[in-house]
Design a protein around this motif. Structure first.
Motif, PDB file in Angstrom:
ATOM      1  N   ARG A   1       0.818  -1.217   0.000  1.00  0.00           N
ATOM      2  CA  ARG A   1       0.000   0.000   0.000  1.00  0.00           C
ATOM      3  C   ARG A   1       0.854   1.271   0.000  1.00  0.00           C
ATOM      4  NH1 ARG A   1      -3.479  -1.509   5.194  1.00  0.00           N
ATOM      5  NH2 ARG A   1      -1.370  -2.152   5.806  1.00  0.00           N
ATOM      6  N   ARG A   2       1.799   1.334  -0.880  1.00  0.00           N
ATOM      7  CA  ARG A   2       2.743   2.461  -0.921  1.00  0.00           C
ATOM      8  C   ARG A   2       2.029   3.798  -1.143  1.00  0.00           C
ATOM      9  NH1 ARG A   2       8.211   3.115  -1.997  1.00  0.00           N
ATOM     10  NH2 ARG A   2       8.757   5.130  -2.882  1.00  0.00           N
ATOM     11  N   ALA A   3       1.172   3.847  -2.150  1.00  0.00           N
ATOM     12  CA  ALA A   3       0.483   5.104  -2.476  1.00  0.00           C
ATOM     13  C   ALA A   3      -0.381   5.573  -1.314  1.00  0.00           C
ATOM     14  CB  ALA A   3      -0.362   4.929  -3.735  1.00  0.00           C
ATOM     15  N   GLU A   4      -1.047   4.637  -0.657  1.00  0.00           N
ATOM     16  CA  GLU A   4      -1.900   4.988   0.478  1.00  0.00           C
ATOM     17  C   GLU A   4      -1.074   5.536   1.643  1.00  0.00           C
ATOM     18  OE1 GLU A   4      -1.993   2.280  -1.280  1.00  0.00           O
ATOM     19  OE2 GLU A   4      -4.046   1.597  -1.668  1.00  0.00           O
ATOM     20  N   ARG A   5       0.085   4.926   1.880  1.00  0.00           N
ATOM     21  CA  ARG A   5       0.945   5.408   2.964  1.00  0.00           C
ATOM     22  C   ARG A   5       1.436   6.828   2.676  1.00  0.00           C
ATOM     23  NH1 ARG A   5       2.422   0.059   3.165  1.00  0.00           N
ATOM     24  NH2 ARG A   5       4.019   0.281   1.566  1.00  0.00           N
ATOM     25  N   GLN A   6       1.835   7.061   1.444  1.00  0.00           N
ATOM     26  CA  GLN A   6       2.347   8.387   1.119  1.00  0.00           C
ATOM     27  C   GLN A   6       1.241   9.443   1.161  1.00  0.00           C
ATOM     28  OE1 GLN A   6       4.639   7.541  -2.568  1.00  0.00           O
ATOM     29  NE2 GLN A   6       6.456   7.931  -1.303  1.00  0.00           N
ATOM     30  N   ALA A   7       0.035   9.073   0.762  1.00  0.00           N
ATOM     31  CA  ALA A   7      -1.082  10.017   0.866  1.00  0.00           C
ATOM     32  C   ALA A   7      -1.362  10.356   2.326  1.00  0.00           C
ATOM     33  CB  ALA A   7      -2.321   9.428   0.199  1.00  0.00           C
ATOM     34  N   PHE A   8      -1.278   9.355   3.188  1.00  0.00           N
ATOM     35  CA  PHE A   8      -1.470   9.571   4.621  1.00  0.00           C
ATOM     36  C   PHE A   8      -0.401  10.511   5.167  1.00  0.00           C
ATOM     37  CE2 PHE A   8      -0.134   8.160   8.903  1.00  0.00           C
ATOM     38  CZ  PHE A   8      -1.281   8.451   9.619  1.00  0.00           C
ATOM     39  N   ALA A   9       0.845  10.297   4.771  1.00  0.00           N
ATOM     40  CA  ALA A   9       1.935  11.147   5.246  1.00  0.00           C
ATOM     41  C   ALA A   9       1.778  12.579   4.766  1.00  0.00           C
ATOM     42  CB  ALA A   9       3.277  10.583   4.776  1.00  0.00           C
ATOM     43  N   ARG A  10       1.327  12.760   3.539  1.00  0.00           N
ATOM     44  CA  ARG A  10       1.166  14.111   2.996  1.00  0.00           C
ATOM     45  C   ARG A  10       0.161  14.919   3.820  1.00  0.00           C
ATOM     46  NH1 ARG A  10       2.307  16.442  -1.925  1.00  0.00           N
ATOM     47  NH2 ARG A  10       2.811  14.460  -2.919  1.00  0.00           N
ATOM     48  N   GLU A  11      -0.865  14.241   4.334  1.00  0.00           N
ATOM     49  CA  GLU A  11      -1.857  14.927   5.167  1.00  0.00           C
ATOM     50  C   GLU A  11      -1.239  15.453   6.460  1.00  0.00           C
ATOM     51  OE1 GLU A  11      -4.916  12.112   5.866  1.00  0.00           O
ATOM     52  OE2 GLU A  11      -5.671  12.133   3.799  1.00  0.00           O
TER      53      GLU A  11
END
Length: 269
Positions: free
Chosen positions: A236-246
């Motif tokens: 879930r790389r994309a999901e993790r990075q989206a979470f971090a961006r928030e």
């Protein structure tokens, strides 16, 4: 806190306090610090806190607004792919097996849990990045550091840290579950997530709850050890990075600025 009594007396339009850790719980804290902190908080117009647990420990007057911001990450610094692996880490990883890594202060990790993890997966490699503030830490943890699949690289410069973390096959958060850490909010969670790597944490603070959809969380040390293979398969790389961006520092700074402006307006009447 060391300047709390002085700062409480200085003329200003607004006083605020940014509580990013339970500093009173740190080993060696002076006995007079609680009084200094209380005096300053009594004169504050606004308090920022990283967690509800820390908020509950602070002597904040009921009339003072407290905003729980959490913690953050310099998103682009960790998310931008870096093609070259640090030579020392590459040499260690070349010995074979998945590379498990931890980046942070050595003083806060559960070394017994890391020993169990290393023993359960002898063909893996566990890289430890970060300083030990307690000078006795290395001597006290010889049993961990002498394991053939564990290597402590010491402090890594912040500018270079993403190149190391991005090479982890699995980022670990084996933190101690003590009162000090339970009140914390780890920015390493967001650094790992921004780098896109899978994350396995033991449940030691409430901040992890918001990340359940993108990381693996173990309730006990035994669960932590057995969850390693499952966590390694996490894509879930994309999901993790989206979470971090928030949770980027830019997002947190914008909210803090908004709160400070409103508090200034209230103080001005």
């Amino acid at each position: 806190m060391y300047w709390g009594r002085v700062a409480a007396r200085m003329p200003c339009s607004l006083r605020f306090y940014d509580a990013n850790d339970d500093h009173l719980a740190f080993p060696g804290s002076s006995s007079w610090l609680p009084d200094y902190l209380s005096r300053y908080l009594e004169r504050c117009g606004l308090v920022f806190s990283v967690s509800p647990e820390l908020t509950a420990r602070l002597p904040i007057p009921s009339t003072v607004r407290c905003v729980e911001l959490g913690n953050g990450v310099e998103y682009d610094h960790f998310a931008t792919p870096l093609p070259d692996a640090p030579p020392e880490l590459a040499a260690f990883a070349a010995e074979g097996g998945p590379l498990l890594g931890y980046a942070g202060a050595m003083d806060w990790i559960d070394t017994e849990l890391l020993q169990e993890t290393a023993a359960a997966y002898p063909h893996s490699r566990i890289a430890l990045l970060g300083p030990a503030y307690d000078r006795t830490w290395q001597d006290r943890n010889r049993a961990l550091l002498e394991l053939p699949n564990v290597h402590w690289f010491g402090r890594i410069d912040y500018r270079e840290l993403p190149a190391w973390v991005q090479r982890f096959d699995l980022a670990l958060m084996p933190l101690l579950r003590d009162p000090l850490k339970r009140a914390s909010h780890p920015n390493k969670l967001y650094e790992y997530a921004a780098a896109g790597v899978p994350v396995l944490a033991i449940e030691y603070c409430s901040a992890l709850g918001a990340a359940r959809g993108v990381i693996h969380i173990a309730g006990t040390p035994g669960e932590f050890v057995v969850m390693v293979p499952e966590a390694l398969r996490d894509v879930r790389r994309a999901e993790r990075q989206a979470f971090a961006r928030e949770h980027s520092w830019d997002a947190l700074a914008a909210r803090m600025q908004s709160e400070l402006l409103r508090a200034s307006e209230r103080e001005a009447g």
